[in-house]
Design an enzyme around this catalytic site. Structure first.
Site, mmCIF file in Angstrom:
data_model
loop_
_atom_site.group_PDB
_atom_site.id
_atom_site.type_symbol
_atom_site.label_atom_id
_atom_site.label_comp_id
_atom_site.label_asym_id
_atom_site.label_seq_id
_atom_site.Cartn_x
_atom_site.Cartn_y
_atom_site.Cartn_z
ATOM 1 N N GLU A 41 1.545 -18.660 16.878
ATOM 2 C CA GLU A 41 0.131 -18.288 16.977
ATOM 3 C C GLU A 41 -0.494 -19.173 16.125
ATOM 4 O OE1 GLU A 41 0.211 -13.645 18.281
ATOM 5 O OE2 GLU A 41 -0.236 -14.100 16.066
ATOM 6 N N ASP A 52 -8.839 -9.397 9.645
ATOM 7 C CA ASP A 52 -7.801 -10.040 8.767
ATOM 8 C C ASP A 52 -7.613 -9.322 7.277
ATOM 9 O OD1 ASP A 52 -6.494 -11.830 10.633
ATOM 10 O OD2 ASP A 52 -8.175 -12.908 10.591
ATOM 11 N N TYR A 166 -0.238 -7.926 23.421
ATOM 12 C CA TYR A 166 -0.122 -7.544 22.001
ATOM 13 C C TYR A 166 -0.418 -6.222 21.557
ATOM 14 C CZ TYR A 166 -0.575 -9.183 16.947
ATOM 15 O OH TYR A 166 -0.372 -9.286 15.587
#
Length: 273
Positions: A41, A52, A166
């Site tokens: 990725e 994040d 995912y």
């Protein structure tokens, strides 16, 4: 070319491109592939990475200080593709893609030989234009599925995903954790009702034990923050250190693809029953 997982669990490795610099990112990606990663990725640094944790936030800040852009990341993917046939995915927030333009973005990704993209803050409900451009180029469209998603939404995510799905192991931001959430296994079981695509579990995987645990119920594990932390902690030997870390993780990835496919089919049949 289609994204291929050759072992189970396969390893999907995330890097923040441009941290510490683009040339080193290229060496890190190739070292990760040589050490067992099936998919890389290619993270696009972003000024407001709300999904994040602090490790990847710091990496984005460093990469942005060096001027790393989406165009640079796509070019990096093109360079990696010249040396490897591993899966390559652009991992980005939506804003840099919109600034480039959906048509320009999909065309550049295809020209670079990159397999597709995962856009972290693009919901399936607002993805029609994006999907249309990516489909025209036969590019993978990977979406995040969360433990809090309804069955209806999981089915929609499964319907529009290409390459793999995912599965987010827990709510919150990225970052290594000592234990894997039980939510991850439940989510994968729910997804199996709606798709035969491989399912990769991410958010929090940082040890060989966690990696092996994921292999018991999913097709792949995504490792991000632990890799980025390794890069941050080993200036001057980033690629070597990441390669060694991934070898330690992927040593447990020993189940052949045929066995993995059989296990997946069995779980799908059980979910349908």
């Amino acid at each position: 070319m289609p994204i291929s997982f050759q072992t189970r669990p396969a390893l999907v490795a995330y890097i923040t491109c441009g941290d510490p610099d683009l040339a080193t990112s290229r060496e890190i990606a190739l070292a990760a592939i040589d050490s067992g990663a099936s998919v890389i990725e290619l993270g696009v640094p972003f000024s407001d990475p709300v999904a994040d944790g602090p490790v990847i936030q710091r990496a984005s800040e460093r990469a942005l200080r060096h001027g790393t852009s989406l165009k640079h990341v796509i070019e990096l993917g093109k360079e990696i593709r010249r040396q490897s046939q591993a899966g390559l995915i652009i991992f980005s927030y939506l804003n840099p893609i919109l600034r480039m333009g959906l048509e320009n973005f999909s065309g550049a990704v295809q020209d670079a030989g990159i397999d597709g993209a995962l856009v972290t803050d693009l919901s399936v409900e607002e993805s029609d234009d994006y999907l249309r451009e990516m489909r025209r180029r036969n590019l993978a469209t990977i979406f995040l599925a969360a433990p809090t998603s309804t069955d209806e939404r999981l089915q929609r995510i499964a319907d529009v995903s290409r390459g793999f799905v995912y599965a987010v192991s827990r709510t919150g931001v990225t970052g290594a954790r000592q234990e894997m959430a039980q939510d991850a296994q439940k989510l994968v079981r729910r997804l199996r009702k709606y798709t035969r695509l491989p399912v990769a579990v991410g958010f929090g995987i940082s040890t060989a034990a966690q990696f092996a645990d994921v292999g018991g119920f999913a097709d792949a594990a995504v490792v991000g923050s632990a890799i980025v932390q390794t890069i941050e902690s080993n200036p001057g030997s980033e690629a070597t250190s990441v390669g060694e870390f991934i070898r330690q993780l992927s040593a447990v990835s020993s189940q052949p693809l045929a066995q993995a496919n059989h296990a997946t089919a069995k779980r799908k049949a059980e979910a349908d029953s």
